[in-house]
Motif scaffolding. Structure first.
Motif, PDB file in Angstrom:
ATOM      1  N   ARG A 161      -7.569   2.637  22.956  1.00 17.53           N
ATOM      2  CA  ARG A 161      -8.135   1.348  24.066  1.00 17.53           C
ATOM      3  C   ARG A 161      -7.389   0.935  24.010  1.00 17.53           C
ATOM      4  O   ARG A 161      -6.721   0.719  25.311  1.00 17.53           O
ATOM      5  CB  ARG A 161      -9.456   1.209  24.305  1.00 17.53           C
ATOM      6  CG  ARG A 161     -10.439   2.871  24.140  1.00 17.53           C
ATOM      7  CD  ARG A 161     -12.183   2.224  23.953  1.00 17.53           C
ATOM      8  NE  ARG A 161     -13.158   3.704  24.413  1.00 17.53           N
ATOM      9  CZ  ARG A 161     -13.082   3.934  25.816  1.00 17.53           C
ATOM     10  NH1 ARG A 161     -12.586   3.515  26.620  1.00 17.53           N
ATOM     11  NH2 ARG A 161     -13.612   5.129  25.934  1.00 17.53           N
ATOM     12  N   LEU A 224     -20.056  -8.847  30.165  1.00 16.34           N
ATOM     13  CA  LEU A 224     -20.572  -8.175  31.516  1.00 16.34           C
ATOM     14  C   LEU A 224     -20.948  -9.667  32.368  1.00 16.34           C
ATOM     15  O   LEU A 224     -20.895  -9.398  33.241  1.00 16.34           O
ATOM     16  CB  LEU A 224     -22.212  -8.040  31.155  1.00 16.34           C
ATOM     17  CG  LEU A 224     -23.444  -7.319  32.505  1.00 16.34           C
ATOM     18  CD1 LEU A 224     -22.334  -6.962  32.112  1.00 16.34           C
ATOM     19  CD2 LEU A 224     -24.779  -7.552  31.682  1.00 16.34           C
ATOM     20  N   MET A 227     -17.612  -9.022  33.688  1.00 18.58           N
ATOM     21  CA  MET A 227     -17.550  -8.408  35.582  1.00 18.58           C
ATOM     22  C   MET A 227     -17.840  -8.788  36.290  1.00 18.58           C
ATOM     23  O   MET A 227     -17.248  -8.034  37.673  1.00 18.58           O
ATOM     24  CB  MET A 227     -17.711  -6.851  34.809  1.00 18.58           C
ATOM     25  CG  MET A 227     -16.577  -6.427  33.562  1.00 18.58           C
ATOM     26  SD  MET A 227     -17.473  -4.808  32.994  1.00 18.58           S
ATOM     27  CE  MET A 227     -19.026  -5.723  32.095  1.00 18.58           C
ATOM     28  N   ILE A 234     -13.367  -5.707  35.465  1.00 19.97           N
ATOM     29  CA  ILE A 234     -14.026  -4.178  35.587  1.00 19.97           C
ATOM     30  C   ILE A 234     -13.326  -2.981  34.194  1.00 19.97           C
ATOM     31  O   ILE A 234     -13.446  -2.501  33.692  1.00 19.97           O
ATOM     32  CB  ILE A 234     -14.390  -4.094  36.348  1.00 19.97           C
ATOM     33  CG1 ILE A 234     -15.468  -4.982  36.835  1.00 19.97           C
ATOM     34  CG2 ILE A 234     -15.359  -2.531  36.288  1.00 19.97           C
ATOM     35  CD1 ILE A 234     -16.059  -4.213  38.146  1.00 19.97           C
ATOM     36  N   GLY A 235     -12.216  -2.761  34.532  1.00 18.71           N
ATOM     37  CA  GLY A 235     -11.612  -1.816  34.070  1.00 18.71           C
ATOM     38  C   GLY A 235     -11.791  -2.178  32.062  1.00 18.71           C
ATOM     39  O   GLY A 235     -11.371  -2.023  31.281  1.00 18.71           O
ATOM     40  N   CYS A 237     -12.529  -5.693  31.183  1.00 18.62           N
ATOM     41  CA  CYS A 237     -13.530  -5.811  30.219  1.00 18.62           C
ATOM     42  C   CYS A 237     -14.176  -3.890  29.588  1.00 18.62           C
ATOM     43  O   CYS A 237     -15.079  -3.773  28.735  1.00 18.62           O
ATOM     44  CB  CYS A 237     -14.814  -5.786  31.194  1.00 18.62           C
ATOM     45  SG  CYS A 237     -14.118  -7.637  30.974  1.00 18.62           S
ATOM     46  N   THR A 238     -14.269  -2.881  30.928  1.00 17.96           N
ATOM     47  CA  THR A 238     -15.090  -1.482  30.107  1.00 17.96           C
ATOM     48  C   THR A 238     -14.183  -1.241  28.854  1.00 17.96           C
ATOM     49  O   THR A 238     -15.107  -0.170  27.653  1.00 17.96           O
ATOM     50  CB  THR A 238     -15.052  -0.446  31.120  1.00 17.96           C
ATOM     51  OG1 THR A 238     -15.609  -1.169  32.211  1.00 17.96           O
ATOM     52  CG2 THR A 238     -15.100   0.346  31.032  1.00 17.96           C
ATOM     53  N   HIS A 239     -13.278  -1.037  28.571  1.00 16.18           N
ATOM     54  CA  HIS A 239     -12.360  -0.625  27.520  1.00 16.18           C
ATOM     55  C   HIS A 239     -12.472  -1.730  26.409  1.00 16.18           C
ATOM     56  O   HIS A 239     -12.782  -1.262  25.245  1.00 16.18           O
ATOM     57  CB  HIS A 239     -10.649  -0.623  27.861  1.00 16.18           C
ATOM     58  CG  HIS A 239     -10.765   0.258  28.545  1.00 16.18           C
ATOM     59  ND1 HIS A 239     -10.869   1.608  27.766  1.00 16.18           N
ATOM     60  CD2 HIS A 239      -9.245   0.227  29.490  1.00 16.18           C
ATOM     61  CE1 HIS A 239      -9.665   2.287  28.768  1.00 16.18           C
ATOM     62  NE2 HIS A 239      -9.217   1.370  29.825  1.00 16.18           N
ATOM     63  N   LEU A 241     -15.923  -3.573  26.368  1.00 18.88           N
ATOM     64  CA  LEU A 241     -16.478  -2.655  25.598  1.00 18.88           C
ATOM     65  C   LEU A 241     -17.121  -1.819  25.379  1.00 18.88           C
ATOM     66  O   LEU A 241     -17.658  -2.007  23.769  1.00 18.88           O
ATOM     67  CB  LEU A 241     -17.707  -2.655  27.293  1.00 18.88           C
ATOM     68  CG  LEU A 241     -18.202  -3.764  27.181  1.00 18.88           C
ATOM     69  CD1 LEU A 241     -18.629  -3.170  29.107  1.00 18.88           C
ATOM     70  CD2 LEU A 241     -19.396  -4.647  27.105  1.00 18.88           C
ATOM     71  N   PHE A 242     -16.250  -1.083  24.942  1.00 16.48           N
ATOM     72  CA  PHE A 242     -16.404   0.472  24.401  1.00 16.48           C
ATOM     73  C   PHE A 242     -15.530   0.142  22.939  1.00 16.48           C
ATOM     74  O   PHE A 242     -16.155   0.598  22.073  1.00 16.48           O
ATOM     75  CB  PHE A 242     -15.921   1.676  25.176  1.00 16.48           C
ATOM     76  CG  PHE A 242     -16.145   2.477  26.038  1.00 16.48           C
ATOM     77  CD1 PHE A 242     -17.197   3.682  25.572  1.00 16.48           C
ATOM     78  CD2 PHE A 242     -15.428   1.983  26.790  1.00 16.48           C
ATOM     79  CE1 PHE A 242     -18.204   3.782  26.519  1.00 16.48           C
ATOM     80  CE2 PHE A 242     -16.656   3.068  28.420  1.00 16.48           C
ATOM     81  CZ  PHE A 242     -17.515   3.740  27.852  1.00 16.48           C
TER      82      PHE A 242
END
Length: 288
Positions: A161, A224, A227, A234-235, A237-239, A241-242
């Motif tokens: 990631r 969150l 985002m 969002i992209g 931040c999603t990485h 988050l994971f």
């Protein structure tokens, strides 16, 4: 040569040597018709007993060496996993594809060591028929190796990631630095506890899992918010988050290892429910 004395059971020298029948030697001890044979038989019996003791000591020594080899493999696997977690954490903080690649490639070594530990444990159980503390040591080693293998997988995923976020916002990446540092400290501490058979240190790691969960809740809320404020992030931040979830799960596996160390050293796992404060799944409204 046989002894025949009325109802007395017939006993021969071969029977004594093959069955190591001390009772038979005692029955022939009082026979005065052939005292030389009795003395010779008792001498042979003592030699057999001495040979059995020597062989037993040799077997125990070989068994101890196998247990130590198993422990050494766990320490080697732990060292590689710790390097993998460090490399993944550093790659997450700064765009460094070389560090990320190191973490990814080390997973092959971790998987190989896990298979070796598993196969060795199976052979030891089949050959030695261990009981009590020895069986506990073998089973705990297999469980610890399984948790280390999962930590390696999570570190590899985090490294992948970090490569996908090569052009990420540095300020956003800084959000996950504290949770990454805490997860690495947990892994390092629990490996030290295993190396020194320190159940107290392992218990300290077990109780610290709450702090890691609370930090993950805070990271989740912050990412969150980013985002919601800027959908273009969002992209990334999603990485992140994971990646932060991977670090939280690494802490959970370190807690599993701590429980197995307590079981290995003290013969029982920590009492009471495991400390847990990750509310992102059970109470989603609490993080908004």
């Amino acid at each position: 040569m046989q002894l025949d004395d009325g109802p007395r059971r017939h006993v021969c020298q071969q029977d004594v040597l093959q069955r190591e029948d001390s009772a038979a030697l005692l029955r022939c001890d009082g026979d005065a018709r052939n005292p030389a044979w009795c003395i010779s038989s008792r001498w042979q019996f003592c030699r057999l007993r001495l040979h059995w003791v020597v062989m037993s000591e040799h077997t125990v020594r070989a068994y101890d060496e196998e247990l130590e080899e198993l422990r050494s493999l766990i320490n080697s696997m732990g060292a590689v996993v710790l390097e993998q977690v460090d490399a993944a954490g550093d790659a997450l903080q700064q765009p460094d594809s070389d560090l990320a690649e190191q973490a990814i490639q080390k997973d092959l070594t971790v998987d190989s060591l896990f298979r070796e530990i598993e196969e060795k444990a199976i052979r030891m159980i089949a050959k030695r028929q261990p009981v009590a503390g020895d069986l506990r040591a073998i089973m705990a080693s297999v469980k610890i190796a399984a948790d280390l293998e999962r930590i390696g997988d999570l570190a590899k995923n985090t490294a992948k990631r970090s490569v996908a976020m090569a052009d990420r916002n540095t300020r956003l990446a800084g959000v996950v630095i504290p949770i990454g540092a805490l997860a690495r400290d947990a892994v390092r501490s629990v490996l030290d506890a295993f190396r020194h058979s320190d159940s107290a240190a392992a218990l300290a790691v077990w109780t610290c899992d709450e702090e890691l969960d609370e930090l993950y809740n805070a990271v989740f809320r912050e990412l969150l918010t980013y985002m919601l404020e800027n959908p273009r992030m969002i992209g990334t931040c999603t990485h992140l988050l994971f990646a932060s979830k991977n670090m939280e799960r690494i802490g959970d596996h370190a807690t599993n290892i701590a429980e197995n160390i307590c079981y290995l050293v003290d013969g029982k796992a920590p009492s009471g429910p495991r400390p847990k404060k990750d509310t992102t799944a059970s109470q989603p409204e609490a993080i908004i």
